[in-house]
Write an enzyme that holds these catalytic residues in place. Structure first.
Site, mmCIF file in Angstrom:
data_model
loop_
_atom_site.group_PDB
_atom_site.id
_atom_site.type_symbol
_atom_site.label_atom_id
_atom_site.label_comp_id
_atom_site.label_asym_id
_atom_site.label_seq_id
_atom_site.Cartn_x
_atom_site.Cartn_y
_atom_site.Cartn_z
ATOM 1 N N LYS B 201 0.833 -1.202 0.000
ATOM 2 C CA LYS B 201 0.000 0.000 0.000
ATOM 3 C C LYS B 201 0.869 1.253 0.000
ATOM 4 O O LYS B 201 1.573 1.524 0.968
ATOM 5 C CB LYS B 201 -0.905 0.056 1.234
ATOM 6 C CG LYS B 201 -1.898 1.213 1.147
ATOM 7 C CD LYS B 201 -2.584 1.542 2.439
ATOM 8 C CE LYS B 201 -1.807 2.512 3.286
ATOM 9 N NZ LYS B 201 -1.707 3.882 2.730
ATOM 10 N N GLU B 275 10.643 0.716 9.940
ATOM 11 C CA GLU B 275 11.629 1.784 9.727
ATOM 12 C C GLU B 275 10.890 3.080 9.985
ATOM 13 O O GLU B 275 10.023 3.473 9.215
ATOM 14 C CB GLU B 275 12.186 1.680 8.307
ATOM 15 C CG GLU B 275 13.516 2.375 8.153
ATOM 16 C CD GLU B 275 13.324 3.785 7.653
ATOM 17 O OE1 GLU B 275 13.194 4.673 8.515
ATOM 18 O OE2 GLU B 275 13.300 3.985 6.433
ATOM 19 N N CYS B 309 13.535 10.407 6.755
ATOM 20 C CA CYS B 309 13.526 9.920 8.135
ATOM 21 C C CYS B 309 14.933 9.985 8.738
ATOM 22 O O CYS B 309 15.090 10.169 9.934
ATOM 23 C CB CYS B 309 12.984 8.508 8.194
ATOM 24 S SG CYS B 309 13.631 7.474 6.882
ATOM 25 N N GLU B 406 10.612 15.077 15.608
ATOM 26 C CA GLU B 406 10.894 15.048 14.179
ATOM 27 C C GLU B 406 9.995 16.050 13.463
ATOM 28 O O GLU B 406 8.776 15.973 13.553
ATOM 29 C CB GLU B 406 10.638 13.631 13.643
ATOM 30 C CG GLU B 406 11.051 13.462 12.208
ATOM 31 C CD GLU B 406 10.856 12.025 11.721
ATOM 32 O OE1 GLU B 406 9.877 11.379 12.142
ATOM 33 O OE2 GLU B 406 11.683 11.559 10.923
#
Lengths: 337, 494
Positions: B201, B275, B309, B406
């Site tokens: 997906k 991850e 990331c 983040e």
């Protein structure tokens, strides 16, 4: 060392040119030890990173109006060069004519910055160029190897200056540099610069050739740049054209970083001249992109950036004609000189 | 030293335009891509309608609607998993590694052949600059398929599975919007090489290159059901990862969603790799190659608009060079070109979505409120679309939220340190541990610091470099499992 460099972002600061900044490196250049300490205290250059940055700048896509601007600028920056044992007065006259009128069919085409010849051809070039404004540059100091006694190098320089050279392209003693005798290299540049003086007129400008293909490491290129700038060179130049590799994008970028940092530290602008191996308009435009993004727009001027080249000029003319007419012409439509 | 005369060349002396060397627009042509009005789900080798409510995907640089995309509901997810199971049982698990490799090589070659199309489509749907999709994303995608194609017939030498490694079965894979096609490659290439079949997906804001990849699977004659692509948002992803017939779940995305997936998978036999987020420290020592360090900082945080990331979002700079380094960084940032992602000279493209832009704005406002000093170069942002200028915050401390959370945008927090020990302590003082960077000319220091950093990837005198042969993954809340390299096989073998 790091503290010498101002930290404000001044990419677009006006050129302060030369005067009255009161910078002084005499404490650095007073002995071999202090000079060595200074040069080895310069920030290192990571080769992989420098190569990657230069390659990335080489991917800029310069089209239409920007390309037209760049091509005309590049033509104005060419030091049209012939440095052959077979050079004759006839050859030099032909080259000088080309420099003044690169494209005889188009009066809007600018002249090149200079012609670059051996000292014995200076008078010939001078006569042909007259008051056209195109400069005469002469290689001197036992070019290309620089392997001669200092007094011979100085005599070589004075000879070219007396014959009417506007600019002297000297070579450094790479043997002395590589064996760590930096002060000797420094003093030689200072002495040659003094030999550029003309009793009855302006001093010839001094370009200092490193032969970066022999210095090899980028750390050496950075050190040689600072050495030459502190010694009073007006231009720093990559190569003689007689050694491979000659000019490369990353080496030129490191020299542009050096002149940028030198101006931040001293207010003085120094020019940069890549020479040898730049043959196509595409290559020349990559160099101009690096000038633009690394040193800044002040260096986008023949007073501060030059190309040492011969075949490059015709490719620039071909591209120029293509942009004007929309068609490529064959090589026979451009003069071979 | 004598003063210097300004050299004056007598050349024609044309006036330089006031704006200097202005790069003219150099747009990559869109004509190579053919975006359909609507897309279905790719299940069992065919495009089919979805049972959910179709949604729109837009160009984040213009807010133009690109296409309508089907939403997979629970029944669609079930159909896709069934198709993958059937393909696994009947075809894919029975093929020799050599035969599987042929398909992967074929896919890799088609990706190279259609690389321009993929790059343009990626930039349109994601907002990233064409120079990155063209020079980074798509080439690494092809390289990933080539690399794992090479492993397919050598798995018994991988060191996993006790000399006789076996595939797991059906892999359910959910990927983010920051590197849509690249994350697809990281997921699908090792899964297929190891003999698994997949249901993948893509993110709801960036489905188009995954759907073009589905066409590439058809073009490569990949057996039906080996790769299934289902589109949708969080609900579709939830249905996929909690489907009982999925043997393996692989997820790349936010730590928050990663935790939810870990909970959903807990207590089942599903193998899981995650991850997740990061807040990487990019550590610059006073003996660093300073011009290259500036480039590395720029690559670290402004690559892909900072939607990375492993972005180097915390700059840790030794106090003795902080002022000079920041001066150089600001000068460099002033040359960054923000704008049309399809212009070949664009360095920073569009923020991927209104939602993400809002989050970047919100956290930046927190940075202001916490007393950090914000700086951006003067830059004109386009009127439409989602944009955020390259930004740095100085005067940031470990206690600031912008040093801990983040941001996932082009926003750098700058902290200083005095000693190597302090640098390591600050670098490790984060719930994340995905990547880090070390800049120094001293080789022995690189090795020592890299050993002490608790991060899955440590770059030395470089940043954000990716290669299919190199394992990638995190410590702590940055996830577990490795993707890429030999290690990337482990998550798909038993």
């Amino acid at each position: 060392m790091l503290g010498l460099m101002a930290s404000s972002p001044t990419t677009d600061a006006p050129p302060t040119g030369a005067r009255g900044q009161g910078w002084d490196y005499s404490d650095v250049t007073r002995s071999e030890a202090t000079l060595r300490r200074f040069l080895h205290g310069l920030p290192g250059v990571d080769q992989v990173g420098a190569d990657a940055r230069a390659a990335a700048l080489g991917t800029r896509s310069i089209k239409t109006t920007a390309k037209a601007f760049a091509i005309d600028l590049a033509i104005r920056m060419v030091d049209l060069t012939t440095l052959e044992g077979a050079d004759t007065a006839g050859k030099v006259r032909a080259l000088a004519s080309k420099a003044m009128r690169p494209d005889p069919s188009d009066p809007t085409c600018p002249a090149t910055a200079a012609v670059c010849v051996y000292p014995d051809m200076v008078a010939t070039a001078r006569r042909t160029l007259g008051t056209s404004g195109v400069h005469v540059a002469a290689v001197a100091t036992a070019f290309p190897s620089g392997r001669a006694a200092l007094d011979i190098k100085l005599a070589d320089t004075r000879d070219a200056v007396e014959a009417g050279a506007d600019e002297i392209d000297m070579v450094i003693d790479r043997g002395a540099f590589l064996s760590g005798r930096y002060l000797q290299v420094f003093e030689e540049i200072v002495a040659v610069r003094e030999a550029c003086a003309r009793p009855n007129g302006p001093s010839a400008h001094l370009k200092v050739i490193f032969e970066t293909g022999e210095l090899q490491t980028y750390d050496n290129v950075r050190r040689a740049s600072w050495l030459a700038m502190m010694a009073g060179g007006h231009f720093i130049k990559t190569s003689t054209g007689k050694v491979q590799p000659a000019a490369t994008l990353p080496v030129t970028m490191i020299m542009l970083e050096a002149v940028r940092d030198f101006r931040e530290a001293t207010g003085q602008m120094v020019g940069v001249k890549p020479a040898g191996g730049i043959r196509t308009s595409k290559d020349a435009i990559k160099y101009l992109v690096i000038v633009n993004e690394v040193a800044g727009t002040d260096w986008l001027d023949p007073d501060w950036f030059r190309f040492g080249a011969s075949t490059l000029l015709n490719d620039l003319l071909m591209q120029r004609t293509k942009m004007r007419t929309g068609r490529y012409s064959g090589p026979d439509y451009f003069t071979l000189d | 030293m004598a003063e210097k005369n300004v050299v004056s060349t007598g050349s024609t002396g044309e006036a330089r335009p006031a704006n200097g060397f202005d790069y003219a627009p150099a747009p990559e042509s869109r004509s190579i891509v053919d975006i359909k009005a609507s897309y279905g789900l790719f299940v069992n080798g065919e495009f089919v309608d979805g049972g959910g409510k179709a949604f729109k995907t837009i160009n984040p640089a213009t807010e133009e609607v690109l296409a309508e995309v089907a939403e997979a509901d629970a029944a669609d997810v079930d159909a896709a998993v069934k198709a993958a199971r059937r393909a696994y049982d009947r075809v894919w698990s029975k093929l020799s590694g050599r035969e599987r490799a042929k398909y992967l090589y074929r896919i890799a070659r088609i990706i190279q052949e259609r690389s321009r199309e993929l790059a343009v489509l990626e930039s349109i749907d994601n907002g990233k600059p064409i120079k990155e999709s063209r020079d980074v994303d798509v080439p690494i995608v092809a390289a990933h398929f080539f690399y794992y194609a090479g492993w397919a017939d050598k798995l018994e030498y991988s060191g996993y599975g006790g000399g006789n490694p076996q595939p797991l079965g059906v892999a359910g894979q959910v990927i983010p919007w920051n590197f849509p096609l690249l994350m697809l490659a990281w997921k699908i290439a090792p899964a297929l090489a190891c003999g698994n079949t997949v249901v993948l997906k893509p993110a709801e804001t960036t489905p188009l290159t995954a759907l073009l990849f589905a066409e590439i699977c058809q073009q490569a004659d990949l057996p039906a059901g080996v790769v299934n692509i289902i589109t949708g948002a969080g609900e579709t992803g939830r249905a996929l990862v909690s489907h009982p017939d999925v043997d393996k779940v692989a997820f790349t995305g936010s730590t928050e969603v990663g935790k939810a997936i870990a909970r959903a998978v807990a207590g089942t036999n599903k193998k899981l790799t995650l991850e997740l987020g990061g807040k990487a420290a990019n550590i610059v020592f006073d003996d660093a190659p300073i011009d290259q360090a500036v480039e590395g900082i720029v690559d670290g945080i402004f690559f892909n608009q900072g939607h990375v990331c492993c972005a180097g979002s915390r700059l840790l700079v030794q106090e003795s060079i902080a002022e000079e380094l920041l001066g150089r960084l600001k000068r460099r940032m002033s040359t960054l070109r923000v704008g049309d992602p399809l212009d070949k000279n664009t360095d920073i493209g569009a923020i991927n979505s209104a939602e993400q832009l809002e989050r970047i704005r919100e956290l930046s406002a927190v940075g202001d409120a916490e007393g950090a000093e914000r700086w951006s170069p003067p830059c004109e942002l386009p009127q439409h679309g989602f944009w955020f200028p390259p930004t740095i915050f100085t005067g940031v401390s470990q206690a600031h939220r912008i040093a801990r959370e983040e941001i996932f945008g082009p926003v750098l927090s700058v902290l200083t340190f005095r000693t190597p020990a302090e640098a390591v302590e600050k670098a490790n003082n984060t719930p994340y541990g995905l990547s880090a960077g070390v800049w120094t000319d001293k080789g022995s220091r690189i090795l020592k610091i890299a050993n002490e950093l608790r991060a899955g990837v440590v770059w030395a005198n470089t940043f954000n470099k990716f290669d299919p042969t190199s394992p990638f993954g995190g410590y702590k809340e940055s996830g577990h499992g490795r993707e890429g390299g030999r290690h990337g096989l482990e998550g798909y073998l038993r």
